[in-house]
Design an enzyme around this catalytic site. Structure first.
Site, PDB file in Angstrom:
ATOM      1  N   ASN A  28       0.853  -1.200   0.065  1.00 41.19           N
ATOM      2  CA  ASN A  28      -0.188  -0.082   0.057  1.00 41.19           C
ATOM      3  C   ASN A  28       0.759   1.325  -0.063  1.00 41.19           C
ATOM      4  O   ASN A  28       1.593   1.499   1.052  1.00 41.19           O
ATOM      5  CB  ASN A  28      -0.924  -0.037   1.285  1.00 41.19           C
ATOM      6  CG  ASN A  28      -1.511   1.314   1.473  1.00 41.19           C
ATOM      7  OD1 ASN A  28      -1.887   2.089   0.524  1.00 41.19           O
ATOM      8  ND2 ASN A  28      -2.295   1.453   2.610  1.00 41.19           N
ATOM      9  N   TRP A  29       0.950   1.835  -1.016  1.00 46.14           N
ATOM     10  CA  TRP A  29       1.888   3.165  -1.380  1.00 46.14           C
ATOM     11  C   TRP A  29       1.430   4.185  -0.437  1.00 46.14           C
ATOM     12  O   TRP A  29       2.044   5.241  -0.496  1.00 46.14           O
ATOM     13  CB  TRP A  29       2.196   3.287  -2.876  1.00 46.14           C
ATOM     14  CG  TRP A  29       2.627   2.406  -3.541  1.00 46.14           C
ATOM     15  CD1 TRP A  29       3.308   1.149  -3.003  1.00 46.14           C
ATOM     16  CD2 TRP A  29       3.344   2.293  -4.801  1.00 46.14           C
ATOM     17  NE1 TRP A  29       4.058   0.576  -3.938  1.00 46.14           N
ATOM     18  CE2 TRP A  29       4.253   1.160  -5.066  1.00 46.14           C
ATOM     19  CE3 TRP A  29       3.511   3.446  -5.799  1.00 46.14           C
ATOM     20  CZ2 TRP A  29       4.869   0.996  -6.397  1.00 46.14           C
ATOM     21  CZ3 TRP A  29       4.099   3.181  -7.102  1.00 46.14           C
ATOM     22  CH2 TRP A  29       4.800   1.875  -7.248  1.00 46.14           C
ATOM     23  N   HIS A  66      -9.418   0.846   4.916  1.00 43.13           N
ATOM     24  CA  HIS A  66      -8.178   1.284   5.428  1.00 43.13           C
ATOM     25  C   HIS A  66      -8.234   2.158   6.673  1.00 43.13           C
ATOM     26  O   HIS A  66      -9.258   2.796   6.723  1.00 43.13           O
ATOM     27  CB  HIS A  66      -7.321   1.640   4.621  1.00 43.13           C
ATOM     28  CG  HIS A  66      -5.549   1.852   5.197  1.00 43.13           C
ATOM     29  ND1 HIS A  66      -5.110   2.486   6.073  1.00 43.13           N
ATOM     30  CD2 HIS A  66      -4.529   0.785   4.977  1.00 43.13           C
ATOM     31  CE1 HIS A  66      -4.016   2.441   6.303  1.00 43.13           C
ATOM     32  NE2 HIS A  66      -3.477   1.299   5.804  1.00 43.13           N
ATOM     33  N   GLY A  88       2.356   2.019  10.752  1.00 47.49           N
ATOM     34  CA  GLY A  88       3.064   3.409  10.580  1.00 47.49           C
ATOM     35  C   GLY A  88       3.809   4.010  11.766  1.00 47.49           C
ATOM     36  O   GLY A  88       4.411   4.681  11.799  1.00 47.49           O
ATOM     37  N   SER A 128       3.381  -2.247  10.096  1.00 47.16           N
ATOM     38  CA  SER A 128       4.813  -2.037  10.480  1.00 47.16           C
ATOM     39  C   SER A 128       5.601  -3.334  10.004  1.00 47.16           C
ATOM     40  O   SER A 128       6.342  -3.811  10.695  1.00 47.16           O
ATOM     41  CB  SER A 128       5.495  -1.870  11.931  1.00 47.16           C
ATOM     42  OG  SER A 128       4.928  -0.575  12.084  1.00 47.16           O
ATOM     43  N   GLY A 151       2.790  -1.109   4.282  1.00 48.34           N
ATOM     44  CA  GLY A 151       2.688   0.320   3.846  1.00 48.34           C
ATOM     45  C   GLY A 151       4.089   0.783   3.574  1.00 48.34           C
ATOM     46  O   GLY A 151       4.787   0.601   2.445  1.00 48.34           O
ATOM     47  N   GLY A 152       4.872   1.556   4.474  1.00 51.28           N
ATOM     48  CA  GLY A 152       6.219   2.151   4.482  1.00 51.28           C
ATOM     49  C   GLY A 152       7.112   1.233   3.541  1.00 51.28           C
ATOM     50  O   GLY A 152       7.811   1.756   2.652  1.00 51.28           O
TER      51      GLY A 152
HETATM   52  C1  PEP Z   1      -0.779   0.046   5.936  1.00 54.36           C
HETATM   53  O1  PEP Z   1      -0.702   1.247   5.411  1.00 54.36           O
HETATM   54  O2  PEP Z   1      -1.624  -0.622   5.623  1.00 54.36           O
HETATM   55  C2  PEP Z   1       0.183  -0.253   6.781  1.00 54.36           C
HETATM   56  C3  PEP Z   1       0.210  -1.384   7.381  1.00 54.36           C
HETATM   57  O3  PEP Z   1       1.442   0.578   7.102  1.00 54.36           O
HETATM   58  P1  PEP Z   1       2.930   0.444   7.702  1.00 54.36           P
HETATM   59  O4  PEP Z   1       3.456  -0.932   6.990  1.00 54.36           O
HETATM   60  O5  PEP Z   1       3.617   1.548   7.357  1.00 54.36           O
HETATM   61  O6  PEP Z   1       2.669   0.084   8.913  1.00 54.36           O
END
Ligand code: PEP
Length: 260
Positions: free
Chosen positions: A10-11, A101, A179, A219, A240-241
């Site tokens: 997920n960008w 989300h 995040g 994360s 995500g990140g």
């Molecule tokens: C997400 O955006 O769905 C997510 C899990 O972000 P991150 O991996 O950055 O925690």
């Protein structure tokens, strides 16, 4: 039942069109090594911002990387300024769409009922929804994780048939882990994944429960993915990140347990 793991990136609201082309090209190059791992049987999907979808689709053509959007409107077209519909996403090259989300719930007031309407609309046009659920820190600390996730599942999946559920993916994303760098332990994630599967078994059918893919998100990084993905009820990750970096994302994909 064996479930094909899914690693989804997920960008969020990151990257312009040239950057999208560049990252897709890097991923496409790395994808050549994935089957060489022998037993790797994961699906890989990326979810760039809507404006970059067509460029991503062009860059990924012929490579084993699926494409999805981060949201959609439930109507096929109409006077909904600023929105994008399911049929539009299909023509941009999408096969999937993330719905509900926690950032959309938190910042854009999305409700379980609205997510449900979007899920039904996505399925009607042939897009596979990834329906996100997960509790806040306060809800976890007050022992309400299962109650919250159950409410989100009951609302978000209302009216979906067992046949519909074949095309649905659930993402368990504890809000406190998104995040923040605070990843759920394998025990915490595994517990909720088993709760979700048990709920689907009771509310829908045991067959649907054993078939549905449940991703963990929050994360996920190259250095914690292997441990999480080794749990038999964690069928992949919503990243995500770390999905914004081709090397990290590639390492997460390679963390999927191999078929012996
Ligand atoms: C997400 O955006 O769905 C997510 C899990 O972000 P991150 O991996 O950055 O925690």
């Amino acid at each position: 039942m064996t479930r094909t793991p899914l690693i989804a990136g997920n960008w969020k609201m990151n990257g312009d069109i040239p950057w999208t082309r560049e990252l897709c090209t890097h991923l496409a190059k790395r994808s050549a090594n994935w089957p060489a791992l022998g037993g790797l049987r994961a699906e890989v999907a990326i979810f760039p911002p809507a404006v970059s979808l067509a460029a991503a689709a062009a860059a990924l053509q012929g490579f084993p990387i699926l494409l999805g959007a981060q949201n959609m409107h439930e109507a096929p077209s109409g006077a909904f300024t600023g929105e994008v519909s399911g049929p539009m996403l299909l023509t941009a090259g999408c096969q999937m769409v993330i719905l509900g989300h926690s950032e959309r719930r938190q910042f854009f007031g999305e409700t379980d009922a609205g997510i449900n309407r979007k899920a039904l609309a996505a399925l009607a046009v042939g897009l596979k929804p990834i329906v996100c659920v997960g509790e806040s820190l306060d809800e976890r600390e007050s022992g309400r994780t299962h109650e919250v996730v159950e409410r989100q599942l009951a609302g978000g999946l209302k009216g979906l048939t067992v046949a519909d559920l074949k095309h649905v993916v659930i993402a368990y994303e504890p809000v406190w882990a998104i995040g923040t760098g605070k990843v759920a332990t394998v025990q915490q994630a595994g517990d909720v994944h088993r709760f979700i599967r048990g709920w689907i078994s009771k509310a829908h059918s045991p067959e649907a429960a054993s078939r549905i893919r449940i991703l963990y998100g929050g994360s996920v990084k190259a250095d914690n993915a292997k441990e999480l993905l080794a749990d038999p009820d964690i069928d992949g990750a919503l990243v995500g990140g770390a999905s914004l970096d081709a090397d990290q994302f590639d390492r997460i994909i390679r963390s999927v347990p191999l078929v012996s």
